[in-house]
Design a protein around this motif. Structure first.
Motif, PDB file in Angstrom:
ATOM      1  N   LEU A 429     -36.526  34.994  28.605  1.00  0.00           N
ATOM      2  CA  LEU A 429     -35.232  35.485  29.081  1.00  0.00           C
ATOM      3  C   LEU A 429     -34.122  34.498  28.754  1.00  0.00           C
ATOM      4  O   LEU A 429     -33.068  34.866  28.215  1.00  0.00           O
ATOM      5  CB  LEU A 429     -35.329  35.710  30.589  1.00  0.00           C
ATOM      6  CG  LEU A 429     -34.351  36.662  31.261  1.00  0.00           C
ATOM      7  CD1 LEU A 429     -34.487  38.061  30.697  1.00  0.00           C
ATOM      8  CD2 LEU A 429     -34.610  36.690  32.775  1.00  0.00           C
ATOM      9  N   GLN A 430     -34.339  33.241  29.080  1.00  0.00           N
ATOM     10  CA  GLN A 430     -33.303  32.240  28.859  1.00  0.00           C
ATOM     11  C   GLN A 430     -33.113  31.934  27.375  1.00  0.00           C
ATOM     12  O   GLN A 430     -31.991  31.636  26.939  1.00  0.00           O
ATOM     13  CB  GLN A 430     -33.639  30.965  29.630  1.00  0.00           C
ATOM     14  CG  GLN A 430     -33.557  31.140  31.142  1.00  0.00           C
ATOM     15  CD  GLN A 430     -33.895  29.874  31.889  1.00  0.00           C
ATOM     16  OE1 GLN A 430     -34.888  29.202  31.576  1.00  0.00           O
ATOM     17  NE2 GLN A 430     -33.103  29.534  32.889  1.00  0.00           N
ATOM     18  N   TYR A 431     -34.177  32.044  26.605  1.00  0.00           N
ATOM     19  CA  TYR A 431     -34.055  31.800  25.174  1.00  0.00           C
ATOM     20  C   TYR A 431     -33.182  32.866  24.526  1.00  0.00           C
ATOM     21  O   TYR A 431     -32.456  32.585  23.557  1.00  0.00           O
ATOM     22  CB  TYR A 431     -35.435  31.778  24.512  1.00  0.00           C
ATOM     23  CG  TYR A 431     -35.385  31.356  23.060  1.00  0.00           C
ATOM     24  CD1 TYR A 431     -35.122  30.034  22.714  1.00  0.00           C
ATOM     25  CD2 TYR A 431     -35.588  32.276  22.037  1.00  0.00           C
ATOM     26  CE1 TYR A 431     -35.058  29.636  21.386  1.00  0.00           C
ATOM     27  CE2 TYR A 431     -35.529  31.894  20.708  1.00  0.00           C
ATOM     28  CZ  TYR A 431     -35.266  30.570  20.398  1.00  0.00           C
ATOM     29  OH  TYR A 431     -35.187  30.180  19.077  1.00  0.00           O
ATOM     30  N   ALA A 432     -33.231  34.094  25.042  1.00  0.00           N
ATOM     31  CA  ALA A 432     -32.359  35.149  24.527  1.00  0.00           C
ATOM     32  C   ALA A 432     -30.898  34.748  24.701  1.00  0.00           C
ATOM     33  O   ALA A 432     -30.079  34.930  23.800  1.00  0.00           O
ATOM     34  CB  ALA A 432     -32.644  36.471  25.239  1.00  0.00           C
ATOM     35  N   HIS A 433     -30.564  34.191  25.877  1.00  0.00           N
ATOM     36  CA  HIS A 433     -29.178  33.764  26.090  1.00  0.00           C
ATOM     37  C   HIS A 433     -28.811  32.607  25.171  1.00  0.00           C
ATOM     38  O   HIS A 433     -27.713  32.579  24.583  1.00  0.00           O
ATOM     39  CB  HIS A 433     -28.954  33.355  27.549  1.00  0.00           C
ATOM     40  CG  HIS A 433     -27.538  32.960  27.830  1.00  0.00           C
ATOM     41  ND1 HIS A 433     -27.110  31.646  27.783  1.00  0.00           N
ATOM     42  CD2 HIS A 433     -26.441  33.700  28.125  1.00  0.00           C
ATOM     43  CE1 HIS A 433     -25.823  31.594  28.058  1.00  0.00           C
ATOM     44  NE2 HIS A 433     -25.383  32.830  28.262  1.00  0.00           N
ATOM     45  N   ALA A 434     -29.696  31.639  25.027  1.00  0.00           N
ATOM     46  CA  ALA A 434     -29.420  30.515  24.142  1.00  0.00           C
ATOM     47  C   ALA A 434     -29.213  30.998  22.706  1.00  0.00           C
ATOM     48  O   ALA A 434     -28.341  30.496  21.988  1.00  0.00           O
ATOM     49  CB  ALA A 434     -30.561  29.507  24.215  1.00  0.00           C
ATOM     50  N   LEU A 499     -34.133  44.036  28.338  1.00  0.00           N
ATOM     51  CA  LEU A 499     -32.893  43.716  27.643  1.00  0.00           C
ATOM     52  C   LEU A 499     -33.127  42.619  26.616  1.00  0.00           C
ATOM     53  O   LEU A 499     -32.657  42.709  25.465  1.00  0.00           O
ATOM     54  CB  LEU A 499     -31.830  43.279  28.656  1.00  0.00           C
ATOM     55  CG  LEU A 499     -30.503  42.782  28.093  1.00  0.00           C
ATOM     56  CD1 LEU A 499     -29.747  43.918  27.410  1.00  0.00           C
ATOM     57  CD2 LEU A 499     -29.643  42.160  29.189  1.00  0.00           C
ATOM     58  N   ALA A 500     -33.851  41.575  27.015  1.00  0.00           N
ATOM     59  CA  ALA A 500     -34.133  40.473  26.094  1.00  0.00           C
ATOM     60  C   ALA A 500     -34.957  40.955  24.900  1.00  0.00           C
ATOM     61  O   ALA A 500     -34.720  40.535  23.753  1.00  0.00           O
ATOM     62  CB  ALA A 500     -34.854  39.349  26.826  1.00  0.00           C
ATOM     63  N   GLN A 536     -25.309  38.235  33.850  1.00  0.00           N
ATOM     64  CA  GLN A 536     -25.283  38.846  35.176  1.00  0.00           C
ATOM     65  C   GLN A 536     -26.695  38.936  35.759  1.00  0.00           C
ATOM     66  O   GLN A 536     -26.906  38.686  36.950  1.00  0.00           O
ATOM     67  CB  GLN A 536     -24.648  40.233  35.098  1.00  0.00           C
ATOM     68  CG  GLN A 536     -24.226  40.782  36.451  1.00  0.00           C
ATOM     69  CD  GLN A 536     -23.229  41.911  36.319  1.00  0.00           C
ATOM     70  OE1 GLN A 536     -22.825  42.259  35.229  1.00  0.00           O
ATOM     71  NE2 GLN A 536     -22.842  42.484  37.439  1.00  0.00           N
ATOM     72  N   VAL A 537     -27.672  39.275  34.942  1.00  0.00           N
ATOM     73  CA  VAL A 537     -29.061  39.319  35.397  1.00  0.00           C
ATOM     74  C   VAL A 537     -29.512  37.935  35.849  1.00  0.00           C
ATOM     75  O   VAL A 537     -30.108  37.764  36.922  1.00  0.00           O
ATOM     76  CB  VAL A 537     -29.977  39.845  34.283  1.00  0.00           C
ATOM     77  CG1 VAL A 537     -31.447  39.726  34.693  1.00  0.00           C
ATOM     78  CG2 VAL A 537     -29.643  41.299  33.956  1.00  0.00           C
ATOM     79  N   LEU A 538     -29.226  36.928  35.029  1.00  0.00           N
ATOM     80  CA  LEU A 538     -29.629  35.561  35.367  1.00  0.00           C
ATOM     81  C   LEU A 538     -28.965  35.088  36.654  1.00  0.00           C
ATOM     82  O   LEU A 538     -29.605  34.434  37.495  1.00  0.00           O
ATOM     83  CB  LEU A 538     -29.288  34.620  34.206  1.00  0.00           C
ATOM     84  CG  LEU A 538     -30.073  34.839  32.905  1.00  0.00           C
ATOM     85  CD1 LEU A 538     -29.462  34.031  31.767  1.00  0.00           C
ATOM     86  CD2 LEU A 538     -31.534  34.487  33.091  1.00  0.00           C
ATOM     87  N   LEU A 543     -30.907  32.112  38.226  1.00  0.00           N
ATOM     88  CA  LEU A 543     -31.378  31.285  37.122  1.00  0.00           C
ATOM     89  C   LEU A 543     -30.197  30.761  36.320  1.00  0.00           C
ATOM     90  O   LEU A 543     -29.141  31.389  36.258  1.00  0.00           O
ATOM     91  CB  LEU A 543     -32.293  32.105  36.203  1.00  0.00           C
ATOM     92  CG  LEU A 543     -33.472  32.813  36.870  1.00  0.00           C
ATOM     93  CD1 LEU A 543     -34.192  33.685  35.857  1.00  0.00           C
ATOM     94  CD2 LEU A 543     -34.428  31.804  37.490  1.00  0.00           C
ATOM     95  N   SER A 544     -30.395  29.643  35.667  1.00  0.00           N
ATOM     96  CA  SER A 544     -29.353  29.090  34.806  1.00  0.00           C
ATOM     97  C   SER A 544     -29.325  29.852  33.483  1.00  0.00           C
ATOM     98  O   SER A 544     -30.300  30.518  33.114  1.00  0.00           O
ATOM     99  CB  SER A 544     -29.592  27.601  34.561  1.00  0.00           C
ATOM    100  OG  SER A 544     -30.802  27.402  33.846  1.00  0.00           O
ATOM    101  N   ALA A 545     -28.203  29.757  32.788  1.00  0.00           N
ATOM    102  CA  ALA A 545     -28.033  30.423  31.495  1.00  0.00           C
ATOM    103  C   ALA A 545     -27.791  29.344  30.444  1.00  0.00           C
ATOM    104  O   ALA A 545     -26.652  29.066  30.063  1.00  0.00           O
ATOM    105  CB  ALA A 545     -26.868  31.406  31.551  1.00  0.00           C
TER     106      ALA A 545
END
Length: 549
Positions: A429-434, A499-500, A536-538, A543-545
């Motif tokens: 999930l977080q890797y998608a944001h990164a 989503l990811a 928004q999900v995070l 969770l951090s983004a």
């Protein structure tokens, strides 16, 4: 949201058909939902099946009439009758362009649903660990769950207040005080009788030494001071652990204060005056069966001391008196079966029991590489939250605890949770944001400046991966509304994974910075829309983004 427009259109079609004499006056519950199979359209309704009996017609005949009278709906590309009478709706891509515009320009809170909660006040009470020792990973589940539920309610238009209820009265606290007193004396080199049923954890030894180092022998004959120090030391430890996992409270409420203010005695008197109390076997009983409980409950034991339920009733009465529209309690598995007695108590005091919700979560089992982990060197019989956070970090711990339905037992495998690979859900999930952030940085490094959205041609977004990603973005408002209504943040965790997945596929299939300037601009804005949605999900999950990983 598009379902509302479709519901309005179907309602208008029913009214028009009734006015034309083709259908009787009908008022069915109009449900519009996404079909599981996308080949059946973007949205569907079973209104014809629901209304067929009252209309005295076959469902398909009702569906044909409804479709014939449907008014024009913006972005609606096609309508089809399927199966026994389902009405399927297909949307034009222009709808997805509107979704992109809202998500890309509305910021990370673009999908908040302020009209759901409509500004009503809700008190969410959670954790409420006895202040007699460090938090363990089971307590952390309640902390993360209650915090995420509060975040969801906030995004759904409620006004949440987070409250921690300190159970700082009763036998367990007395055992803790006696245990710490004994360890304090031992730290001073004095003889001490450790209570047989005391707290044997290593933390009590540590705190005893800490107290001795701070005050010397000043508290040897000052039991009140020792008790005050012991209580505050446990509270400070709990607060520090909660801070590490990103949980903050608006209110800290003491059970002892209910006794000191006379609230507990007043509640018993009120129940007695209203005829809901009787005496038997030397005890004072509450007629809980009159309010749906399986048996009556003891309020005061034969020695006059209150049972567990009595201050609980006083506490919930205090909550209602503070003007909250809804009360939500997040409790551990050891409170299974408490719902009926708690609701009986508030009902007997004249409050609406439906305004009290109790969420009972199951336990957390800790493992390492599939093998159970049972002991902790610090506490003797539990895995402390701090020990877990030292090993796996706050984000990984939070996600593991919030991504599973509270009525399901969790096996928290330390090796799996801390793994930094794409098969770890929180990393995925977080890797998608990164990755989204890296795309913007790459474009900037290539000299590509994102142009104002108003001038970007979104019609060039034609690739199935682009459209699938936009359909996932479109789901967020309804996912927030449903998850908030069901108090189910794990639903949002599942949505986040979907989503990811859609984004990672888009990334693999579609080059973002291309020689086609129109495509590049449209895709950069699509990435921004997906990023705002994922943030928004995070945020709701706590969770951090990260911008890089």
């Amino acid at each position: 949201m598009f379902p509302a427009a479709l519901r309005d259109a179907v309602a208008a079609a029913l009214a028009a058909a009734s006015a034309a004499g083709e259908l009787p006056a009908l008022a069915p519950d109009i449900v519009v939902e996404r079909p599981r199979d996308r080949s059946h359209g973007d949205w569907a309704t079973n209104v014809a099946l629901a209304a067929a009996k009252q209309a005295g017609m076959a469902p398909r005949s009702v569906a044909e009439i409804v479709v014939r009278h449907l008014p024009a709906v913006p972005h609606l590309a096609g309508v089809e009758i399927a199966g026994p009478g389902f009405v399927n709706f297909s949307l034009d891509r222009s709808w997805l362009h509107e979704v992109l515009r809202r998500a890309a320009t509305g910021g990370p809170a673009w999908a908040a649903q302020s009209d759901v909660g409509a500004g009503r006040k809700v008190l969410v009470e959670f954790v409420s660990v006895n202040p007699n020792g460090p938090m363990h990973i089971g307590h952390a589940r309640g902390a993360v769950l209650g915090d995420a539920i509060s975040n969801l309610l906030d995004h759904a238009g409620w006004i949440p207040t987070r409250e921690y209820y300190f159970n700082d009265a009763g036998d367990r606290m007395e055992k803790y005080y006696a245990s710490l007193a004994a360890r304090y004396l031992e730290a001073l080199g004095r003889p001490a009788d450790f209570p047989a049923d005391g707290y044997h954890g290593e933390y009590v030894v540590e705190w005893g030494r800490e107290l001795a180092a701070q005050v010397g022998d000043a508290y040897v004959d000052d039991g009140a001071a020792l008790r005050g120090w012991a209580l505050q030391r446990a509270i400070d430890d709990i607060k520090a652990s909660l801070a590490r996992i990103g949980v903050e409270f608006d209110v800290w409420f003491s059970e002892q204060s209910l006794h000191e203010r006379g609230d507990v005695a007043r509640i018993v008197a009120r129940l007695r005056e209203s005829g809901h109390v009787y005496e038997a076997d030397g005890a004072v009983w509450f007629r809980a069966t009159s309010f749906g409980d399986e048996k009556d409950r003891v309020l005061l034991k034969s020695d006059g001391t209150a049972t567990y339920i009595t201050p609980d009733i006083a506490y919930h009465d205090d909550k209602f008196e503070r003007g909250f529209d809804l009360l939500i309690d997040v409790w551990g598995a050891d409170h299974h079966g408490y719902q009926a007695r708690e609701k009986a108590g508030v009902a007997a005091l004249g409050h609406d029991p439906d305004r009290l919700e109790l969420i009972i979560m199951q336990n957390v089992n800790v493992a390492r590489g599939g093998q159970p982990v049972r002991m902790s060197t610090r506490s003797g019989d539990l895995i402390t939250l701090d020990e877990v956070l030292d090993e796996v970090g706050a984000d990984a711990a939070r996600y593991q605890l919030v991504s599973v339905s509270p009525d399901t037992t969790i096996t928290f495998d330390l090796e799996l949770v801390k793994r930094r690979t794409m098969d770890n859900p929180v990393y995925y999930l977080q890797y998608a944001h990164a990755r989204m952030c890296s795309l913007a940085a790459f474009a900037a490094a290539e000299g590509v400046v994102r142009q104002p959205l108003a001038g970007v041609d979104l019609a060039v977004l034609e690739h199935p991966a682009e459209l699938d990603l936009l359909r996932e973005v479109d789901r967020l408002p309804e996912e927030i509304a449903v998850a908030a209504a069901r108090r189910a943040p794990h639903r949002l965790a599942t949505y986040g994974q979907e989503l990811a997945t859609a984004f990672h596929k888009f990334y693999a299939d579609c080059r973002i910075v291309t020689d086609d300037l129109d495509v590049t601009q449209a895709r950069l804005w699509l990435v921004e829309a997906a990023r705002n949605t994922l943030v928004q999900v995070l945020e709701i999950l706590g969770l951090s983004a990260p911008e890089s990983m």
